[in-house]
Scaffold this active site. Structure first.
Site, PDB file in Angstrom:
ATOM      1  N   ASP A  88      10.087   8.091-100.516  1.00 24.45           N
ATOM      2  CA  ASP A  88       9.950   9.103 -99.468  1.00 24.45           C
ATOM      3  C   ASP A  88      11.206   9.980 -99.435  1.00 24.45           C
ATOM      4  OD1 ASP A  88       7.558   7.959 -98.772  1.00 24.45           O
ATOM      5  OD2 ASP A  88       8.412   6.765 -97.140  1.00 24.45           O
TER       6      ASP A  88
HETATM    7  N1  URA Z   1       7.783   2.356 -98.915  1.00 19.54           N
HETATM    8  C1  URA Z   1       7.969   3.326 -98.007  1.00 19.54           C
HETATM    9  O1  URA Z   1       7.449   3.265 -96.910  1.00 19.54           O
HETATM   10  N2  URA Z   1       8.742   4.378 -98.365  1.00 19.54           N
HETATM   11  C2  URA Z   1       9.345   4.481 -99.573  1.00 19.54           C
HETATM   12  O2  URA Z   1      10.045   5.449 -99.827  1.00 19.54           O
HETATM   13  C3  URA Z   1       9.139   3.446-100.497  1.00 19.54           C
HETATM   14  C4  URA Z   1       8.356   2.393-100.147  1.00 19.54           C
END
Ligand code: URA
Length: 248
Positions: free
Chosen positions: A103
């Site tokens: 993310d």
């Molecule tokens: N899970 C998430 O919620 N965000 C990420 O960036 C990676 C795994």
């Protein structure tokens, strides 16, 4: 591979530009000037130089990046900075792409490779490649949460596979928990959704490891480096790929 394709893939110019460079006698393969753009080359074995300077002719690149917060994991975006903007331009022309995504606000290890098969295998749900995250979450977590994670959590559209939750520190005063979670899947927002299903909001998420690779502690946020031979070998083993370089 044709010499002109090799040079273009390395980002040395467009096909027509590199053809002209070759015809002008600027390219040498294994120390010999080659003026034929169609000359057959082996990028894994042949040495390359341009205008008398040795070039790194490898077309397979494998990279570990310490992804910073605020950067998208995407090939390109018109408005926002992406992880590709942190790599030299020629890596894009070589087809070096992130393996999976983090993310925008997540930090930590992000692997890139030009090897589509390696990437595909590492992301395959059947492969169960482990990813370890460190999370700062709201609320004080306890063994009820550890048990919930270990059973697998129903997230509505799918049930997350059992995951290992290790509570590192709880702080009743600030109402937070620092924990590490190891998952074997990589669904969209998966870790945040698992914590949310347990009643905790992830305030900070950092990926510490991807399969056999630990984030290099010497790599500052936003920096990257090529994988070592040992790291690449371990990654290929995790993907159950025979080691072509060893067999050759
Ligand atoms: N899970 C998430 O919620 N965000 C990420 O960036 C990676 C795994």
């Amino acid at each position: 591979m044709r010499l002109d394709k090799w040079l273009a893939t390395l980002g040395k110019g467009s096909r027509s530009e590199v053809r002209q460079m070759i015809r002008d006698g600027q390219a040498a393969v294994n120390g010999q000037t080659v003026r034929d753009p169609a000359a057959d080359c082996d990028p894994e074995r042949d040495t390359l130089s341009l205008r008398g300077t040795a070039e790194d002719g490898r077309i397979m690149r494998h990279v570990m990046m310490h992804k910073p917060a605020g950067v998208l994991t995407a090939a390109r975006d018109n408005r926002q900075m992406t992880v590709m903007d942190l790599l030299p331009a020629e890596y894009r022309s070589m087809g070096c792409m992130p393996v999976g995504r983090l993310d925008k606000d997540t930090t930590g290890i992000l692997v890139f490779t030009c090897d589509g098969e390696l990437s595909h295998r590492l992301l395959s749900p059947a492969r169960h490649v482990e990813k370890r995250y460190r999370a700062l979450a709201s609320g004080v977590m306890d063994e009820t949460d550890t048990a919930l994670f270990s059973r697998g959590i129903d997230l509505g559209d799918f049930t997350a596979l059992p995951a290992r939750l290790e509570i590192l520190r709880t702080d009743a005063e600030s109402g937070t928990t620092l924990a590490e979670v190891t998952v074997t899947e990589g669904k969209f927002h998966q870790v945040k959704r698992m914590f949310a299903a347990a009643g905790h909001e992830v305030r900070m998420l950092h990926r510490c490891s991807f399969g056999p690779l630990e984030l290099d502690p010497a790599l500052p946020e936003g920096e990257w480096r090529e994988l070592t031979d040992g790291e690449l070998k371990a990654l290929r083993q995790a993907a159950c790929m025979e080691d072509r370089t060893e067999k050759a």
